[in-house]
Design a protein around this motif. Structure first.
Motif, PDB file in Angstrom:
ATOM      1  N   THR A  44       0.836  -1.210   0.000  1.00  0.00           N
ATOM      2  CA  THR A  44       0.000   0.000   0.000  1.00  0.00           C
ATOM      3  C   THR A  44       0.863   1.250   0.000  1.00  0.00           C
ATOM      4  N   PHE A  45       0.476   2.210  -0.844  1.00  0.00           N
ATOM      5  CA  PHE A  45       1.107   3.530  -0.845  1.00  0.00           C
ATOM      6  C   PHE A  45       0.035   4.586  -0.581  1.00  0.00           C
ATOM      7  N   TYR A  46       0.326   5.493   0.360  1.00  0.00           N
ATOM      8  CA  TYR A  46      -0.519   6.665   0.569  1.00  0.00           C
ATOM      9  C   TYR A  46       0.209   7.850  -0.069  1.00  0.00           C
ATOM     10  N   ALA A  47      -0.376   8.415  -1.104  1.00  0.00           N
ATOM     11  CA  ALA A  47       0.258   9.539  -1.804  1.00  0.00           C
ATOM     12  C   ALA A  47      -0.500  10.821  -1.493  1.00  0.00           C
ATOM     13  N   GLY A  48       0.223  11.860  -1.151  1.00  0.00           N
ATOM     14  CA  GLY A  48      -0.449  13.119  -0.848  1.00  0.00           C
ATOM     15  C   GLY A  48       0.526  14.165  -0.352  1.00  0.00           C
TER      16      GLY A  48
END
Length: 327
Positions: A44-48
């Motif tokens: 999982t990647f959280y991009a922001g």
């Protein structure tokens, strides 16, 4: 729909889950991600970007994004922001009380930052412009000033500064004058936005009797029309005297009435999130509610988002009111 998905209790099996713009997720969306999607994803990647978290009024909490993972990768290169704009926005986000420290580089362009006391001091006659306001009320004031000065523009939420019926009427009449053929439904729609004298009484009756499967040019219409192909559109399309004066002012300035893509756009900062333009005009005028809000971090982030839309020039219009934001 999100709550139903959560209640079902099981998400798809995923090799990779990317949660983009994760700084804008509301609590229910975080529940969906954490409880349903992440457990069945191999990676999982959280991009922001926490500095662009500007929806706290919707229930968004920047801490949810900042605490989503202890394994952080900080991207260190912007492909939009020029040097001088970079300096302004870096000083701005340093005022935030809660943020992820980060070091990033601007593009190789120097760009420019220009300060003004009045938006009409800015030369908007050429180039691509994005004019940003803190609230809809201020955006509407900007639109009124642009109209008074004869600028053609697009306002997010309401469209072109010329009424859609007039724009559509001009476009259709231009097609007709080029002898292009229209369907009967198109002729009927056109008849509703024309001046009363354009169609003869006989012509309006004929429109209801022609074959809806065929196409008809101005030559086919014969005695249905009281005007010819060399008649100017303002003698054909319904248009008020006020709007006609505005359109004439626009044309005198050299703008094309119908050019497909707006050269000048007016928007609130929130509606422009994700957008960009060569030249950005940022209004620092704000409202009392915004100025007195206990959540000043959100105000800082909002104007950060506004300033970082600029690819070349950032024009900042200071406010002469106590409620103005101090950049």
């Amino acid at each position: 729909m999100i709550q139903d998905f959560i209640d079902q209790g099981e998400g798809p099996s995923l090799d990779l889950l990317i949660v983009d713009e994760a700084q804008d997720l509301v609590p229910m969306q975080w529940d969906m991600v954490k409880k349903i999607l992440v457990p069945r994803a191999k990676k999982t990647f959280y991009a922001g970007d926490d500095d662009q978290c500007i929806y706290s009024w919707m229930g968004v909490d920047v801490k949810d994004f900042l605490n989503a993972s202890s394994n952080k990768i900080i991207l260190d290169q912007s492909y939009r922001i020029p040097l001088h704009v970079h300096g302004i926005v870096e000083n701005l986000v340093e005022r935030l009380s809660n943020r992820q420290p980060k070091v990033w580089q601007p593009t190789t362009k120097k760009g420019s930052v220009v300060w003004h006391y009045d938006m009409m001091d800015v030369d908007l006659r050429t180039g691509e412009w994005l004019i940003l306001a803190r609230t809809n009320y201020i955006a509407n004031k900007v639109a009124n000033k642009l109209k008074e000065s004869g600028y053609l523009f697009w306002k997010e939420g309401s469209g072109w500064s010329i009424s859609p019926n007039v724009l559509n009427g001009i476009e259709v009449w231009n097609k007709i004058c080029k002898n292009q053929q229209l369907s009967i439904s198109e002729w009927k729609s056109f008849s509703k936005i024309t001046q009363p004298h354009v169609f003869t009484k006989h012509g309006k009756r004929v429109l209801t009797s022609l074959d809806p499967e065929k196409l008809y040019s101005i030559e086919h219409m014969g005695d249905c029309l009281n005007v010819s192909a060399d008649t100017h559109w303002n003698q054909v399309v319904k248009v008020s005297d006020k709007e006609l004066t505005y359109i004439n002012s626009v044309r005198k300035s050299g703008e094309k009435i119908w050019n497909g893509s707006p050269r000048i756009k007016v928007s609130t900062i929130h509606k422009a999130k994700g957008g960009e333009a060569d030249n950005v005009l940022l209004m620092l005028e704000s409202s009392r509610a915004c100025a007195e809000s206990p959540d000043q971090d959100s105000e800082i982030r909002t104007f950060y988002v506004g300033a970082t839309r600029a690819k070349q020039e950032l024009h900042i219009v200071e406010s002469n009111k106590d409620n103005g934001f101090r950049l």
